[in-house]
Design an enzyme around this catalytic site. Structure first.
Site, short mmCIF file in Angstrom:
data_model
loop_
_atom_site.label_atom_id
_atom_site.label_comp_id
_atom_site.label_asym_id
_atom_site.label_seq_id
_atom_site.Cartn_x
_atom_site.Cartn_y
_atom_site.Cartn_z
N LYS A 32 0.82 -1.22 0.00
CA LYS A 32 0.00 0.00 0.00
C LYS A 32 0.86 1.27 0.00
O LYS A 32 0.62 2.19 -0.80
CB LYS A 32 -0.91 -0.02 1.23
CG LYS A 32 -1.53 1.31 1.61
CD LYS A 32 -2.35 1.20 2.87
CE LYS A 32 -1.49 0.98 4.09
NZ LYS A 32 -0.70 2.17 4.46
N THR A 33 1.84 1.33 0.88
CA THR A 33 2.66 2.53 1.00
C THR A 33 3.45 2.78 -0.27
O THR A 33 3.60 3.92 -0.71
CB THR A 33 3.62 2.40 2.21
OG1 THR A 33 2.85 2.15 3.38
CG2 THR A 33 4.44 3.66 2.39
N ASP A 224 -4.03 8.37 3.11
CA ASP A 224 -3.60 7.05 3.55
C ASP A 224 -4.49 6.56 4.69
O ASP A 224 -5.04 7.37 5.44
CB ASP A 224 -2.14 7.12 4.02
CG ASP A 224 -1.52 5.74 4.21
OD1 ASP A 224 -2.09 4.75 3.72
OD2 ASP A 224 -0.45 5.67 4.85
N GLU A 225 -4.64 5.25 4.84
CA GLU A 225 -5.44 4.64 5.92
C GLU A 225 -6.82 5.28 6.02
O GLU A 225 -7.28 5.68 7.09
CB GLU A 225 -4.69 4.78 7.27
CG GLU A 225 -3.29 4.21 7.29
CD GLU A 225 -3.25 2.69 7.32
OE1 GLU A 225 -4.32 2.05 7.16
OE2 GLU A 225 -2.16 2.14 7.49
N GLN A 255 -9.14 -3.83 8.01
CA GLN A 255 -8.25 -3.41 9.09
C GLN A 255 -8.77 -2.15 9.79
O GLN A 255 -8.00 -1.40 10.39
CB GLN A 255 -6.83 -3.17 8.54
CG GLN A 255 -6.21 -4.44 7.97
CD GLN A 255 -4.76 -4.23 7.55
OE1 GLN A 255 -3.89 -3.95 8.37
NE2 GLN A 255 -4.50 -4.35 6.25
N ARG A 615 -0.10 -9.96 10.81
CA ARG A 615 1.22 -9.39 11.17
C ARG A 615 2.32 -10.42 10.96
O ARG A 615 3.49 -10.06 10.92
CB ARG A 615 1.24 -8.96 12.65
CG ARG A 615 0.26 -7.88 13.10
CD ARG A 615 0.25 -6.67 12.22
NE ARG A 615 -0.79 -6.80 11.20
CZ ARG A 615 -0.81 -6.11 10.06
NH1 ARG A 615 0.17 -5.28 9.79
NH2 ARG A 615 -1.79 -6.25 9.20
#
Length: 769
Positions: A32-33, A224-225, A255, A615
Site C-alpha cells: 500500500k505505502t 492514507d489509511e 483493518q 502481522r
C-alpha cells in the site's frame, strides 16, 4: 531508475491512473505505502506542481518515509514543496495562515493532552464540582468525541441526546464545562488537537472564499489509511477535493479497528456512493505472509457482512500450519509461549526481534513478562510501559512497600495523597523538611504528629495525616499474619484505589482498572504456589519476588535484540517473522468488556483478529487458557470462536479436546459486552453437529471439567520417588525426590507442562497415576 518496473500490474494501474476519484483497496501486506508513494512520484514526473499535491497520513513517520522515497525519485528540491503530513500538522498549517478570520493569533498554542486536562481540572474546581464525579479524563473524553463529531459547545448544549447521556452518568454540567473550556482556550490563544479538525471545518464552513482558495490550490488529494478517518476528517477531505475531484484514498476496510477513537468504517465502505464516477483498484497480492497464513486470515474475515469484496492471495511458500496451544492456566500459557520462543530460536536461528506476542488488553502482558524473564529472554513493551512501571501498578506497589518498610520515603510521597485525602504538596513539603531536620523518616514525623507537631500542621491537616498513619499501621499488623493475596486485596480495597479506578469509564480508565485486577491475579498465584510448595507467602515475600522482576535493564533499547510485546491495536502496520496471538478465549478475544456488543462491534473484533494474524510473515501461533484468574478466582475459560472460524486445514490443533462450543452464543443470542451499545447478534456459527468429532470432544471436555472439580489426591504417605503423579493445575509429572516426615513431607516433581516444582504434600493433592 524506472520506478514503475518495481510494481505488479495491479499496483501499476493504481499508480498510473491519476485522474478522478480512486479507491485503492489494499489488502494486508500488499504494498500500500509503495503505491501511494509512487503515485505521487508519478504525478510529479508527469508535470504536476509539488504545491498542488496534498497527501494526508496518520503518522509523522509515514509522511517522512514517503517523502524521502519520493525525493530519491524526483529530487529533494521538488519533493520539499509537497503538502505532505499528518491531518493535524497540515490543518494546523492552514489554520496558522488563516487564523485571523477566526480571531486567533497566527502563533496560537497547541495544547497537548496534559495541558487540556490541567485546564479542565481548574474549571471543574472553579465550578465547585466534585472531581470524583466529574473526573477530568471522562470530561475530556466527552469533549473530544463531541469535537470529532463536529459538535460545538453551543450545539452540545442544545443536543437532547448528548445531554440525556450526561444526565445518565451524573455529569449534567459537561455542557457548561465544555463552553467554559472553549472560552478559556480562545482567551489563551490556544487550540487542542481536536480543535485542529473542528476549527478547520468551521473555517471552511464560514469562509467560502478561503475554502475555494484551497480547493483550487490542491489539484490532487491523497489519503492514507482512509478506513481510520473520523467524521471531521472525512468532511474536510470531501470539501477540499470537491473542485478537481482528483481524490485518491488508500485503505483496507478489513483493518478498520479504531472506532473507539471515532474512526468510521462507513467512510471507506461508502466511497463508491460518494463518488459515482470512481475507479477501484484492488491490491490483493500479499508479499508479507505465507500462503497458509493468508488463506487462514481470509477464511475468518470473509464471515464479516460489511466489507468490500477482495481476494487476498500469496505466492510465497506454503508455510507451516498455525499452531494452537492449549494451556491449563494463564500462567502455563506464558510458559508455553516462552518455551516455544526459546526452542524455535535455537532450532531455526531466529533473532529475538523476530518474535512478537500480541494480546487484546495491556493487563495480559504480566504473565508473558514473567515467563520471558524466567527464561532470560529479553523483551520490550511496544507502545506502553512495562506492566510494573504503569502508574496504577506503581501506586499500589508503593502501598505495599510502605507497609513493609515505613522508612521508605519515596513510596510514602507517592501515595500519601492517592487516592486524594486532602494532603497537598505544601503539607508534604513541610513534612519532608521536618523529617530532614530531625534525621528521621517522613512516616516517623507523621506518626508522632499528635504529640510533637514538627510540621506545624493545622487541626484539619493533622486529622488527615493521623488517619493515614492509622491505616498504614493497621495494614502492618495484618501483613505479618495474612497471606500476600489477602493483604493485597485489603489494601487495594480499603485505600479506595479500586473504587477510584472503577469510576473512570474511559478506555484508559478501564485499562488501568484491568491492570490492578491482573496484579492481584499474579499475587493470588504467588500465594497459592508458595503455599503448595511449603514456602512463606506473606506480602513481604511477594515484594522480594517482584523486586527482581521490576529491575530494569540498563542497556540501550536500540542495541537490544528483544521479543516485542504489544496489544493488537498497537501492532497495526507492523510485521514479524513469528507472531503469538495469546488469550484467544471467549470474553477476552472477542472482548466482552463492560456491556452488550452490537453486530457492528463484533465485526470489528473479528477485524482485530484479522489484523493480528496478518502481522505474521512465517509462523503464527494461537494460544488460550482453560482457566484464568479473575479477581483472585480461578474461572473456567472457553477457546474463542475465532479459532473455530479459521478453516481447520490451516490449523495444527493440540491433541486433547478442549473445545466447548455449546457454551458459545448461537444465532440470535446476545453477546454480553458493556462497552458497546445495544444487545446484538452474530451470524450463524458452526454447530457441534456440523463438525466431525465435535460431540466426542464435548463429552471429553465435560469429563475433564468434572475430574477437575472433583480432584482428590492420594494419601501423601503413598507418594514415592520415581512414581508418575498428576496435579490438578500442573498436570502429569514424575516424582524426583521425597523428603521429610509426615505430615510435613515434601516432594520434588518434574511436570511435563510446568517444569520442576517442590510441593508440600499435605497441600498438593497429588494423585498416583
Amino acid at each position: 531508475m524506472n520506478y514503475l518496473e518495481e510494481l505488479n500490474e495491479a499496483q501499476r494501474n493504481a499508480v498510473e491512473n491519476t485522474d478522478g476519484p480512486s479507491l485503492v483497496i489494499a489488502g494486508a501486506g500488499s504494498g500500500k505505502t509503495r503505491v501511494l508513494t509512487y503515485r505521487i512520484a508519478h504525478l510529479l514526473k508527469q508535470g504536476a506542481r509539488p504545491g498542488s499535491i496534498l497527501s494526508l497520513t496518520f503518522t509523522n513517520k509515514a509522511a517522512r518515509e514517503m517523502k524521502e522515497r519520493i525525493a530519491s525519485i524526483v529530487g529533494q528540491q521538488t519533493a520539499r514543496y509537497l503538502w505532505m503530513g499528518t491531518f493535524h500538522s497540515i490543518f494546523a498549517r492552514i489554520l496558522r495562515t488563516e487564523s485571523e478570520v477566526l480571531g486567533y493569533p497566527s502563533n496560537f498554542t497547541i495544547y497537548d493532552t496534559a495541558d487540556s486536562k490541567s485546564l479542565l481540572k481548574a474549571i471543574i474546581k472553579e465550578f465547585k464540582l466534585d472531581d470524583k464525579t466529574y473526573k477530568p479524563n471522562v470530561v475530556s473524553s466527552r469533549i473530544s468525541a463531541a469535537k470529532n463529531s463536529l459538535i460545538t459547545p453551543a450545539a452540545y448544549a442544545q443536543n437532547a441526546q448528548v445531554r440525556e447521556y450526561d444526565m445518565s452518568i451524573r455529569m449534567p454540567r459537561i455542557a457548561e464545562i465544555y463552553k467554559e473550556y472553549a472560552r478559556r482556550c480562545f482567551l489563551a490563544g490556544a487550540m487542542d488537537f481536536d480543535d485542529l479538525l473542528l476549527k478547520t471545518n468551521i473555517l471552511f464552513r464560514d469562509h467560502k472564499d478561503i475554502l475555494k482558495k484551497y480547493q483550487e490550490r490542491f489539484d490532487y488529494v491523497l489519503v492514507d489509511e482512509y478506513q481510520d478517518t473520523n467524521f471531521a476528517q472525512y468532511l474536510i477531505v470531501k470539501n477540499l477535493a470537491a473542485t478537481h475531484k482528483n481524490l485518491c484514498v488508500v485503505g483496507d476496510d478489513a483493518q478498520s479497528i479504531y472506532s473507539f477513537r471515532g474512526a468510521r468504517i462507513e467512510n471507506i465502505l461508502n466511497f463508491q456512493k460518494d463518488y459515482p464516477e470512481h475507479q477501484v483498484y484492488k491490491l490483493e497480492q500479499n508479499y508479507r505472509s505465507t500462503q497458509t497464513i493468508v488463506n487462514a486470515a481470509n477464511s475468518i474475515i470473509q464471515k464479516n457482512k460489511r466489507q468490500l469484496p477482495k481476494t487476498v492471495y500469496s505466492e510465497n511458500d506454503q508455510g507451516n500450519k498455525i499452531k494452537v496451544f492449549s494451556a491449563l492456566t494463564d500462567n502455563e500459557e506464558g510458559y508455553l509461549v516462552a518455551n516455544e520462543i526459546s526452542e524455535t530460536r535455537m532450532r531455526q536461528h531466529y533473532k529475538y526481534a523476530d518474535y512478537a506476542i500480541l494480546y487484546r488488553t495491556n493487563a495480559q502482558s504480566r504473565i508473558f513478562e514473567e515467563a520471558l524473564r524466567k527464561r532470560n529472554i529479553p523483551y520490550k513493551i511496544y507502545g506502553g510501559l512495562s506492566f510494573y512501571q504503569r502508574k496504577e501498578i506503581k501506586d499500589l506497589l508503593s502501598y505495599f512497600r510502605l507497609v513493609i518498610n515505613p522508612k521508605d520515603n519515596e513510596a510514602l510521597k507517592r501515595i500519601i495523597n492517592y487516592p486524594a485525602r486532602g494532603i497537598g504538596a505544601t503539607t508534604l513539603s513541610k513534612l519532608e523538611q521536618a523529617a530532614l531536620d530531625n534525621g528521621v523518616s517522613i512516616f516517623e514525623i507523621i506518626e508522632q504528629s499528635g504529640t510533637n507537631n514538627h510540621a506545624a500542621l493545622n487541626k484539619g491537616l493533622l486529622s488527615k495525616v493521623q488517619q493515614f498513619v492509622a491505616l498504614i499501621l493497621q495494614f502492618q499488623e495484618k501483613a505479618v499474619l495474612n497471606d500476600a493475596y489477602e493483604m493485597a486485596s485489603e489494601i487495594a480495597t480499603q485505600t479506595n484505589i479500586i473504587k477510584d479506578l472503577y469510576k473512570d469509564q474511559t478506555p484508559e480508565g478501564l485499562s488501568r482498572f484491568e491492570n490492578i485486577q491482573e496484579l492481584l491475579n499474579g499475587i493470588q498465584e504467588f500465594s497459592i504456589n508458595a503455599r503448595e510448595e511449603g514456602q512463606p507467602n506473606l506480602l513481604a515475600n511477594y515484594m522480594e519476588d517482584v523486586a527482581l522482576l521490576t529491575d530494569q535493564d540498563s542497556e540501550k533499547e536500540e542495541d537490544m535484540d528483544k521479543v516485542t510485546l504489544m496489544t493488537v491495536h498497537s501492532s497495526k502496520g507492523l510485521e514479524f517473522k513469528n507472531v503469538f496471538i495469546v488469550g484467544v478465549e471467549e470474553n477476552l478475544f472477542p472482548s466482552s468488556q463492560f456491556g452488550n456488543i452490537t453486530p457492528e462491534a463484533f465485526e470489528e473484533e473479528r477485524r482485530l483478529f484479522y489484523v493480528a494474524l496478518t502481522r505474521a510473515e512465517e509462523n503464527a501461533y494461537l494460544s488460550f487458557a482453560k482457566q484464568r484468574y479473575r479477581w483472585g478466582k480461578l474461572d473456567f475459560c472457553n477457546p474463542s470462536r475465532f479459532i473455530t472460524e479459521v478453516d481447520e486445514q490451516y490449523l495444527d490443533m493440540p491433541d486433547e479436546a478442549d473445545f466447548n462450543f455449546d457454551e458459545l452464543p448461537t444465532e440470535g443470542q446476545a453477546i454480553q459486552k458493556q462497552s458497546f451499545g445495544k444487545t446484538g447478534t452474530v451470524g450463524r456459527r458452526p454447530t457441534t453437529t456440523d463438525q466431525p468429532g465435535m460431540k466426542q470432544k464435548l463429552v471429553q471436555l465435560r469429563q475433564a471439567k468434572q475430574r477437575s472439580q472433583n480432584f482428590d489426591g492420594d494419601d501423601p504417605r503413598d507418594i514415592q520417588t520415581g512414581m508418575m503423579v498428576e496435579h490438578q493445575r500442573f498436570g502429569k509429572g514424575k516424582v524426583l525426590q521425597v523428603e521429610g516426615s509426615f505430615p510435613n513431607l515434601k516432594a520434588t516433581v518434574f511436570f511435563q507442562n510446568a517444569g520442576q516444582k517442590q510441593l508440600l504434600l499435605k497441600f498438593a493433592k497429588l494423585k498416583i497415576v
